[in-house]
Design a protein around this motif. Structure first.
Motif, PDB file in Angstrom:
ATOM      1  N   LEU A  27       0.848  -1.206   0.000  1.00 19.52           N
ATOM      2  CA  LEU A  27       0.000   0.000   0.000  1.00 19.52           C
ATOM      3  C   LEU A  27       0.877   1.248   0.000  1.00 19.52           C
ATOM      4  N   TRP A  28       1.913   1.223   0.818  1.00 22.26           N
ATOM      5  CA  TRP A  28       2.848   2.356   0.880  1.00 22.26           C
ATOM      6  C   TRP A  28       3.433   2.625  -0.509  1.00 22.26           C
ATOM      7  N   GLU A  29       3.844   1.544  -1.182  1.00 25.18           N
ATOM      8  CA  GLU A  29       4.443   1.726  -2.513  1.00 25.18           C
ATOM      9  C   GLU A  29       3.443   2.333  -3.483  1.00 25.18           C
ATOM     10  N   GLY A  30       2.196   1.883  -3.397  1.00 27.11           N
ATOM     11  CA  GLY A  30       1.145   2.449  -4.262  1.00 27.11           C
ATOM     12  C   GLY A  30       0.922   3.921  -3.947  1.00 27.11           C
ATOM     13  N   MET A  31       0.891   4.245  -2.651  1.00 27.17           N
ATOM     14  CA  MET A  31       0.668   5.646  -2.262  1.00 27.17           C
ATOM     15  C   MET A  31       1.830   6.512  -2.737  1.00 27.17           C
ATOM     16  N   MET A  32       3.052   5.962  -2.633  1.00 23.84           N
ATOM     17  CA  MET A  32       4.224   6.749  -3.042  1.00 23.84           C
ATOM     18  C   MET A  32       4.230   7.001  -4.557  1.00 23.84           C
ATOM     19  N   GLU A  33       3.663   6.058  -5.323  1.00 16.91           N
ATOM     20  CA  GLU A  33       3.546   6.303  -6.775  1.00 16.91           C
ATOM     21  C   GLU A  33       2.642   7.505  -7.023  1.00 16.91           C
ATOM     22  N   SER A  34       1.538   7.582  -6.277  1.00 15.82           N
ATOM     23  CA  SER A  34       0.621   8.722  -6.441  1.00 15.82           C
ATOM     24  C   SER A  34       1.285  10.010  -5.972  1.00 15.82           C
ATOM     25  N   VAL A  35       1.973   9.954  -4.828  1.00 12.80           N
ATOM     26  CA  VAL A  35       2.629  11.155  -4.298  1.00 12.80           C
ATOM     27  C   VAL A  35       3.681  11.661  -5.294  1.00 12.80           C
ATOM     28  N   ALA A  36       4.381  10.721  -5.950  1.00 11.94           N
ATOM     29  CA  ALA A  36       5.442  11.114  -6.898  1.00 11.94           C
ATOM     30  C   ALA A  36       4.871  11.908  -8.079  1.00 11.94           C
ATOM     31  N   GLU A  37       3.598  11.670  -8.385  1.00  6.47           N
ATOM     32  CA  GLU A  37       2.968  12.407  -9.497  1.00  6.47           C
ATOM     33  C   GLU A  37       2.387  13.743  -9.038  1.00  6.47           C
ATOM     34  N   SER A  38       2.464  14.033  -7.738  1.00  9.37           N
ATOM     35  CA  SER A  38       1.830  15.245  -7.200  1.00  9.37           C
ATOM     36  C   SER A  38       2.878  16.331  -6.982  1.00  9.37           C
ATOM     37  N   ASN A  39       2.438  17.433  -6.365  1.00 12.44           N
ATOM     38  CA  ASN A  39       3.380  18.518  -6.043  1.00 12.44           C
ATOM     39  C   ASN A  39       3.934  18.417  -4.628  1.00 12.44           C
ATOM     40  N   SER A  88       1.898  -4.273  14.490  1.00 12.27           N
ATOM     41  CA  SER A  88       2.875  -4.359  13.393  1.00 12.27           C
ATOM     42  C   SER A  88       4.062  -5.218  13.822  1.00 12.27           C
ATOM     43  N   GLU A  89       4.500  -5.019  15.076  1.00  9.76           N
ATOM     44  CA  GLU A  89       5.652  -5.795  15.557  1.00  9.76           C
ATOM     45  C   GLU A  89       5.288  -7.264  15.682  1.00  9.76           C
ATOM     46  N   GLU A  90       4.104  -7.543  16.229  1.00 12.75           N
ATOM     47  CA  GLU A  90       3.657  -8.938  16.380  1.00 12.75           C
ATOM     48  C   GLU A  90       3.663  -9.651  15.029  1.00 12.75           C
ATOM     49  N   ASP A  91       3.177  -8.950  14.011  1.00 11.50           N
ATOM     50  CA  ASP A  91       3.061  -9.560  12.674  1.00 11.50           C
ATOM     51  C   ASP A  91       4.303  -9.312  11.810  1.00 11.50           C
ATOM     52  N   LYS A  92       5.339  -8.726  12.414  1.00 10.34           N
ATOM     53  CA  LYS A  92       6.601  -8.430  11.708  1.00 10.34           C
ATOM     54  C   LYS A  92       6.362  -7.614  10.430  1.00 10.34           C
ATOM     55  N   ARG A  93       5.515  -6.605  10.562  1.00 13.06           N
ATOM     56  CA  ARG A  93       5.270  -5.728   9.406  1.00 13.06           C
ATOM     57  C   ARG A  93       6.071  -4.445   9.584  1.00 13.06           C
ATOM     58  N   ASP A  94       6.630  -3.957   8.484  1.00 12.70           N
ATOM     59  CA  ASP A  94       7.437  -2.735   8.539  1.00 12.70           C
ATOM     60  C   ASP A  94       6.551  -1.520   8.764  1.00 12.70           C
ATOM     61  N   PHE A  95       7.101  -0.545   9.458  1.00 10.11           N
ATOM     62  CA  PHE A  95       6.375   0.716   9.631  1.00 10.11           C
ATOM     63  C   PHE A  95       6.889   1.700   8.581  1.00 10.11           C
ATOM     64  N   ASN A  96       6.001   2.119   7.694  1.00  7.04           N
ATOM     65  CA  ASN A  96       6.353   3.091   6.653  1.00  7.04           C
ATOM     66  C   ASN A  96       5.714   4.424   7.024  1.00  7.04           C
ATOM     67  N   PHE A  97       6.469   5.483   6.910  1.00  2.22           N
ATOM     68  CA  PHE A  97       5.909   6.781   7.293  1.00  2.22           C
ATOM     69  C   PHE A  97       6.648   7.893   6.555  1.00  2.22           C
ATOM     70  N   GLY A  98       5.960   9.014   6.387  1.00  3.31           N
ATOM     71  CA  GLY A  98       6.625  10.143   5.752  1.00  3.31           C
ATOM     72  C   GLY A  98       5.817  11.418   5.886  1.00  3.31           C
ATOM     73  N   THR A  99       6.547  12.522   5.788  1.00  2.00           N
ATOM     74  CA  THR A  99       5.932  13.857   5.763  1.00  2.00           C
ATOM     75  C   THR A  99       6.223  14.448   4.390  1.00  2.00           C
ATOM     76  N   PHE A 100       5.196  14.998   3.781  1.00  2.00           N
ATOM     77  CA  PHE A 100       5.304  15.518   2.410  1.00  2.00           C
ATOM     78  C   PHE A 100       4.801  16.946   2.408  1.00  2.00           C
ATOM     79  N   GLN A 101       5.620  17.820   1.828  1.00  2.00           N
ATOM     80  CA  GLN A 101       5.263  19.235   1.882  1.00  2.00           C
ATOM     81  C   GLN A 101       5.010  19.778   0.484  1.00  2.00           C
ATOM     82  N   LEU A 102       4.072  20.726   0.410  1.00  2.00           N
ATOM     83  CA  LEU A 102       3.789  21.361  -0.876  1.00  2.00           C
ATOM     84  C   LEU A 102       4.867  22.390  -1.174  1.00  2.00           C
ATOM     85  N   ASN A 103       5.260  22.458  -2.409  1.00  2.00           N
ATOM     86  CA  ASN A 103       6.282  23.444  -2.795  1.00  2.00           C
ATOM     87  C   ASN A 103       5.741  24.861  -2.631  1.00  2.00           C
TER      88      ASN A 103
END
Ligand SMILES: C[S@@+](CC[C@H](N)C(=O)[O-])C[C@H]1O[C@@H](n2cnc3c(N)ncnc32)[C@H](O)[C@@H]1O
Length: 184
Positions: free
Chosen positions: A135-147, A169-184
């Protein structure tokens, strides 16, 4: 949905305004409102029972700088707020909608991001987290097309962000993906 009349919602509607998408149990929303009483926050959640529950809790705790809306985040963002009105938009652990035919239901997609760009003030920020890496990878594809451009924001993620998801997340050994994105 109709435009919100901020002056009849908040005690002081001139305060800076933030927006949280899909607040769920409201762990972050309550924490943010209490940590920053000099700000206002609007939360939108598609499940009505959750809005009712959190509404009761917010009232009981005397939080007067948070307003909850029931509805679809994309529609609520477009319809209820003026352009250039928000400082921050928060989207934490959005529903993954794993099946490809359901991807169109994901919140972070190009159409949502272009509405977010309009509603944020210049320099406004978008915060996203998830422990579902595809899901993170999909969201990042959309963010990459934005400002939006990713910025370093350790203070927020280390000292301010709060969630009950880390245990799962820890129990299921899932990575935590996070980010802050700013408008130009
Ligand atoms: C997995 S939960 C995460 C809740 C919370 N953000 C957290 O980090 O604990 C996702 C939440 O988003 C809500 N949601 C899903 N799609 C939505 C939409 N289009 N608009 C508003 N809320 C939505 C769901 O009902 C659910 O409460």
């Amino acid at each position: 949905m109709t435009r919100l009349k901020l002056e009849s919602i908040f005690r002081d509607f001139s305060r800076p305004l933030d927006f949280e998408v899909g607040f769920g149990r409201g762990v972050f929303l309550r924490h943010w409102s209490k940590t920053f009483p000099e700000r206002n926050i609007i939360g939108v959640e598609i499940r009505k029972s959750i809005v009712t529950l959190l509404g009761e809790r917010v009232e009981k705790e005397g939080i007067d700088n948070a307003h909850l809306i029931h509805g679809n985040a994309e529609i609520a963002l477009e319809d209820t707020l003026e352009d250039n009105s928000l400082d921050n938009i928060f989207i934490f652990h959005p529903d993954p909608w794993f099946k490809k035919r359901h991807h169109k239901r994901r919140v972070v997609r190009p159409q949502f991001l272009s509405i977010a760009e309009k509603k944020l003030k210049p320099g406004g920020k978008l915060y996203i987290s998830t422990d579902v890496t595809p899901l993170w990878e999909g969201m990042m594809e959309s963010v990459a097309e934005s400002n939006f451009k990713e910025i370093k924001d350790d203070h927020f993620w280390n000292d301010i962000y709060t969630t009950h998801w880390h245990t799962y997340s820890e129990e299921d050994k899932r990575d935590f993906n996070f980010g802050t994105f700013q408008l130009n």
